[in-house]
Design a protein around this motif. Structure first.
Motif, PDB file in Angstrom:
ATOM      1  N   ILE A   4      15.690  -8.912   3.120  1.00  0.00           N
ATOM      2  CA  ILE A   4      15.642  -8.711   4.416  1.00  0.00           C
ATOM      3  C   ILE A   4      14.307  -7.898   4.667  1.00  0.00           C
ATOM      4  CG2 ILE A   4      18.061  -8.700   4.745  1.00  0.00           C
ATOM      5  CD1 ILE A   4      16.556  -5.584   4.431  1.00  0.00           C
ATOM      6  N   ASN A   5      13.958  -7.770   5.993  1.00  0.00           N
ATOM      7  CA  ASN A   5      13.038  -6.881   6.377  1.00  0.00           C
ATOM      8  C   ASN A   5      13.807  -5.472   6.368  1.00  0.00           C
ATOM      9  OD1 ASN A   5      10.688  -8.378   6.959  1.00  0.00           O
ATOM     10  ND2 ASN A   5      11.640  -8.999   8.788  1.00  0.00           N
ATOM     11  N   LEU A   6      13.280  -4.274   5.578  1.00  0.00           N
ATOM     12  CA  LEU A   6      13.734  -3.182   5.381  1.00  0.00           C
ATOM     13  C   LEU A   6      12.779  -2.283   6.087  1.00  0.00           C
ATOM     14  CD1 LEU A   6      15.800  -0.903   4.541  1.00  0.00           C
ATOM     15  CD2 LEU A   6      14.946  -1.197   2.307  1.00  0.00           C
ATOM     16  N   ARG A   7      13.077  -1.643   7.437  1.00  0.00           N
ATOM     17  CA  ARG A   7      12.171  -0.490   7.663  1.00  0.00           C
ATOM     18  C   ARG A   7      12.433   0.733   7.164  1.00  0.00           C
ATOM     19  NH1 ARG A   7      12.831  -1.229  12.888  1.00  0.00           N
ATOM     20  NH2 ARG A   7      10.892  -2.196  13.384  1.00  0.00           N
ATOM     21  N   LEU A   8      11.497   1.319   6.428  1.00  0.00           N
ATOM     22  CA  LEU A   8      11.627   2.425   5.585  1.00  0.00           C
ATOM     23  C   LEU A   8      10.862   3.710   6.650  1.00  0.00           C
ATOM     24  CD1 LEU A   8      10.225   1.466   2.102  1.00  0.00           C
ATOM     25  CD2 LEU A   8      12.825   1.717   3.113  1.00  0.00           C
ATOM     26  N   ALA A   9      10.070   3.220   7.482  1.00  0.00           N
ATOM     27  CA  ALA A   9       9.456   4.297   8.342  1.00  0.00           C
ATOM     28  C   ALA A   9       8.408   3.673   9.376  1.00  0.00           C
ATOM     29  CB  ALA A   9       8.664   5.216   7.488  1.00  0.00           C
ATOM     30  N   ALA A  10       7.984   4.072  10.376  1.00  0.00           N
ATOM     31  CA  ALA A  10       7.258   3.261  11.347  1.00  0.00           C
ATOM     32  C   ALA A  10       6.069   2.820  10.483  1.00  0.00           C
ATOM     33  CB  ALA A  10       6.564   4.480  12.426  1.00  0.00           C
ATOM     34  N   GLY A  11       5.663   1.475  10.603  1.00  0.00           N
ATOM     35  CA  GLY A  11       4.742   0.936  10.071  1.00  0.00           C
ATOM     36  C   GLY A  11       4.912   0.571   8.352  1.00  0.00           C
TER      37      GLY A  11
END
Length: 186
Positions: free
Chosen positions: A94-101
């Motif tokens: 999956i797309n895992l957002r760890l932080a902005a960008g």
């Protein structure tokens, strides 16, 4: 980018120069200059390549091998029963957002909650993240991704070495918890 440069980029990022060429890398990746923003990255949509966003740059890898997919499938199957009993959900890539960008695509996650239509899962909803490492991804999986996941506050990191079928479970900032040898892909 000219054809020779595209071919060189594809060879560097694939780890398998005889199998992947510039024709399979999306033109949107090859024709765009750095830095990448989240909206540009998400606009790529689904590709056969593993493309991740890290602070304006892209990490590009080939599609997973059959062996890799079997290992991930077996891990998900093994985790499903225990996760259901505790209200958790195991998910494949999956797309895992760890932080902005900073959006990575781990091989599996165990999450407390998710929206089925969301483009990214927030790190705060993840209890465990897992990667199946191959020789061409070993440094990224053992160092870079482990650091990124810990910095995002994900408590558990499972690393499976594809070549030896060795599993390493880490807690917090990369502290080994347990090592299990002999995992077999079926």
């Amino acid at each position: 980018m000219d054809s020779a440069a595209r071919h060189a980029v594809a060879r560097i990022h694939s780890g398998r120069p005889d199998r992947f060429t510039e024709e399979v890398l999306p033109a949107a990746v090859l024709d765009r200059h750095l830095p990448w923003a989240e909206q540009d990255y998400l606009a790529l949509g689904e590709t056969t390549w593993r493309i991740e966003l890290l602070d304006g740059a892209l990490l590009i890898g080939p599609p997973p091998s059959f062996r890799h997919q079997v290992i991930v499938g077996n891990l998900l199957s093994t985790l499903t029963t225990g996760c259901r009993a505790t209200g958790l959900t195991p998910l494949p890539v999956i797309n895992l957002r760890l932080a902005a960008g900073r959006i990575l695509n781990p091989d599996l996650v165990v999450t407390t909650d998710f929206e089925a239509d969301a483009l990214c899962l927030p790190a705060a909803a993840v209890r465990l993240v897992g990667e199946v490492s191959a020789p061409h991804t070993a440094v990224v999986d053992r160092v870079l991704k482990m650091h990124c996941y810990a910095a995002a506050g994900i408590e558990w990191y499972l690393l499976v070495e594809q070549e030896t079928l060795t599993m390493h479970l880490y807690q917090g900032a990369g502290q080994p918890v347990r090592r299990a040898v002999g995992y077999r892909a079926r």
